[in-house]
Design an enzyme around this catalytic site. Structure first.
Site, PDB file in Angstrom:
ATOM      1  N   HIS A 184       0.817  -1.216   0.000  1.00  0.00           N
ATOM      2  CA  HIS A 184       0.000   0.000   0.000  1.00  0.00           C
ATOM      3  C   HIS A 184       0.843   1.254   0.000  1.00  0.00           C
ATOM      4  CE1 HIS A 184      -4.060  -1.829   1.146  1.00  0.00           C
ATOM      5  NE2 HIS A 184      -4.108  -1.312  -0.051  1.00  0.00           N
ATOM      6  N   GLU A 411       0.553 -12.371 -21.653  1.00  0.00           N
ATOM      7  CA  GLU A 411       1.270 -12.357 -20.381  1.00  0.00           C
ATOM      8  C   GLU A 411       2.085 -13.630 -20.192  1.00  0.00           C
ATOM      9  OE1 GLU A 411      -1.267 -10.201 -17.238  1.00  0.00           O
ATOM     10  OE2 GLU A 411      -2.592 -11.733 -18.025  1.00  0.00           O
ATOM     11  N   CYS A 482       0.336  -2.753 -21.283  1.00  0.00           N
ATOM     12  CA  CYS A 482      -0.336  -2.203 -20.107  1.00  0.00           C
ATOM     13  C   CYS A 482       0.336  -2.629 -18.805  1.00  0.00           C
ATOM     14  CB  CYS A 482      -1.808  -2.589 -20.086  1.00  0.00           C
ATOM     15  SG  CYS A 482      -2.076  -4.359 -19.960  1.00  0.00           S
TER      16      CYS A 482
END
Ligand code: PEP
Ligand code: MG
Length: 574
Positions: A184, A411, A482
């Site tokens: 975070h 991916e 992305c």
């Protein structure tokens, strides 16, 4: 002069003197309480409530993602099962302080054992425990120091409550000893554009007053820098500030080649800021972020509401929505809660969706309905696709359910190597370099011990990107990138040189990438790519591209490279 390695968040540079975060409160001693258990329980629940309210209030002040994080922490503070754990310990005559410490520690250990995304929430729980214990002991809540002069904050890891409310006129930059790129601290630092570097293990040796340069772009902290290094760093800070003020236009190369710059978003909350920072649409809408806490699958209506909120923010613009990417670091209980030995290689992404096809159908239906009510140009793509058959399955289903533009993420190396065949069945491809790097280098992206392998500059990754770019050019179909690689300004140029037609990144990175693209022509981008492809490893690829880039930007910008290293098999890409 000493150089410490860490993981840079964003591209910022900061110069300043260190101030360390105070050490955490000592562990409460395990003595028998002199109060009866009910009195201790009243003390504990009062403090837990006070802390929950304080976290809620901080959340309201901070807004955005920070508010969501702080609200989640406030819920942890009063979590009924934690209160049960505390109560059980109080009945064994522990003090409230000790019972809170032990109950929270037990939960924290459970989170750590679960690994991945949940393990990164352990720091959040520790912070809540410290706040409750401080309140019980009548001590100030642990937090960021507040001296008169600006400083560089060094902390073991920073709690969301602290990161969210950092006074950015005082905190020049942030160095954490622990924490990874998806903690975070990193997420909030990126969102608030704080100059930050995380997981800098050697920063434990920094002392208050040490002068440092944080160079997030290169993932290093320079300790006791020379005057020349300080002057260079200040020049970079000034150049970056000037770029941030430059008018925002569409992404393009120096020769005018268009490279639309899109935003990666997890909910509509970040849409307004992304538009303000010049996002030309959304290149990756991570829908699973909306439902990480859900125990049952969201309904079609619930989903439709969320998707409409996002689509409305981008009228007339492209929004690429990713079908739920469950598994590994992003567990979704309603899609796959199996205990897998190697979850990154397990039933994740499209594999999990196919195993619960109703959920996939409902998601695509909700999206098609949302698309009808808004003016956004909706594209949809599947995560973790490894075969042509899967690509065909997904695009056929999406088309059948009313979505006109459907594609897949690349991916997995197999998908990159088969890109020409995959693109025969899809409308576009979007390369997720985070997972592509993980799978190419066989290095778990959540594991600090192998973080050194997680570098998208590695020529093996770049060769795979080149395969997809070439297949896209051949088929005349768009190839986006992305993953986080697109947010690295120089790597972004290389990706375009390898055939990427759009780039998508966290909104905070848009300005730096836009400025970097504008420095190079397509021909130059291809030269940079060729140099990187010819290198032996990630560091030398970066160095080769940097040297050539420097030769362009420091002289006549229209010149071509003096020496272009060509890949033996591929030659330079034209
Ligand atoms: C990626 O893997 O590069 C990607 C963009 O998807 P995520 O990071 O959500 O797995
Ligand atoms: Mg991925």
């Amino acid at each position: 002069m000493l150089e410490l390695q860490g993981i840079g968040i964003g591209q910022g540079v900061a110069v300043g003197r260190v101030l360390r975060m105070p050490e955490p409160l000592p562990e409460p001693v395990d003595t028998r309480s002199t109060l009866d258990p009910d009195a201790e329980l009243a003390r504990a629940t009062t403090s837990m409530h006070v802390v929950a309210e304080d976290l809620e209030a901080r959340g309201e002040r901070a807004g955005g993602t920070a508010q969501e994080v702080l609200e989640a922490q406030a819920m942890m503070a009063e979590d009924p099962s934690l209160i049960d754990e505390v109560t059980a310990r109080l009945h064994k005559h522990q003090t409230a302080e000790r019972a809170v410490f032990e109950a929270f520690s037990a939960f924290r250990d459970q989170l750590l054992a679960l690994g991945g995304y949940l393990a990164e929430r352990a720091a959040d729980l520790d912070d809540v425990a410290q706040r409750v214990i401080a309140d019980l002991a009548g001590l100030p809540a642990p937090g960021v120091p507040d001296p008169a002069e600006p400083f560089v904050l060094v902390a073991r890891d920073l709690a969301p409550a602290d990161t969210a409310l950092l006074d950015l006129t005082k905190v020049l930059g942030l160095i954490t000893i622990d924490g990874g790129p998806t903690s975070h601290t990193a997420i909030l630092a990126r969102e608030k554009s704080i100059v930050a570097i995380v997981g800098t293990h050697a920063a434990a040796q920094l002392a208050d007053g040490d002068e440092v340069i944080i160079d997030a772009a290169n993932g290093i902290v320079l300790v006791a820098p020379t005057d020349k290094q300080i002057a260079d760093a200040r020049a970079r800070i000034a150049a970056r500030a000037a770029r941030a003020l430059a008018p925002i236009g569409p992404g393009k190369l120096a020769d005018g080649t268009s490279v639309p710059l899109l935003a990666n978003l997890g909910s509509a909350d970040g849409a307004e800021r992304a538009v303000a920072l010049g996002a030309e649409g959304v290149g990756l809408f991570r829908t699973e972020f909306l439902f990480l806490d859900s125990t049952s699958a969201p309904t079609v209506l619930q989903q439709q509401g969320e998707y409409e909120r996002m689509l409305r923010a981008f009228p007339g613009k492209k929004v690429v929505v990713r079908a739920l990417d469950a598994g590994a670091d992003k567990p979704l209980a309603f899609l796959n809660d199996a205990d897998e030995e190697n979850p990154a290689l397990g039933l994740r992404g499209l594999r999990a969706l196919r195993a619960s096809e109703d959920i996939l159908r409902e998601q695509l239906t909700a999206l098609a309905e949302a698309a009808k009510t808004t003016e956004a140009d909706v594209w949809v793509m599947a995560p973790m696709v490894s075969t042509v058959e899967e690509a065909d399955y997904f695009t056929t289903l999406a088309h059948d359910l009313g979505l006109k533009t459907a594609g897949v993420m690349v991916e997995v190396p197999s998908a990159a190597l088969m890109a020409d065949r995959i693109l025969a069945h899809t409308d576009f491809a979007s390369i997720g370099t985070n997972d592509l790097t993980q799978y190419t280098l066989a290095a778990d992206r959540m594991l600090g011990t192998v973080a050194g392998f997680q570098d998208p500059w590695h020529p093996a990754v770049l060769r795979l990107v080149g395969e997809v770019g070439a297949a896209g050019a051949q088929a005349g179909k768009p190839v986006g990138v992305c993953g986080e690689a697109a947010a690295d300004p120089l790597l972004a140029v290389v990706l375009v040189g390898l055939g990427a037609t759009t780039l998508s990144m966290s909104a905070a990175a848009l300005a730096d990438v836009r400025a970097s693209l504008a420095d190079f022509t397509l021909e130059q981008a291809r030269h940079l790519a060729a140099a990187a492809l010819s290198a032996d490893g990630a560091a030398s690829a970066r160095a080769a591209a940097t040297a050539i880039a420097h030769s362009y930007t420091s002289s006549d910008p229209s010149s071509t490279a003096p020496t272009v290293l060509t890949h033996p098999e591929r030659g330079t890409q034209k």
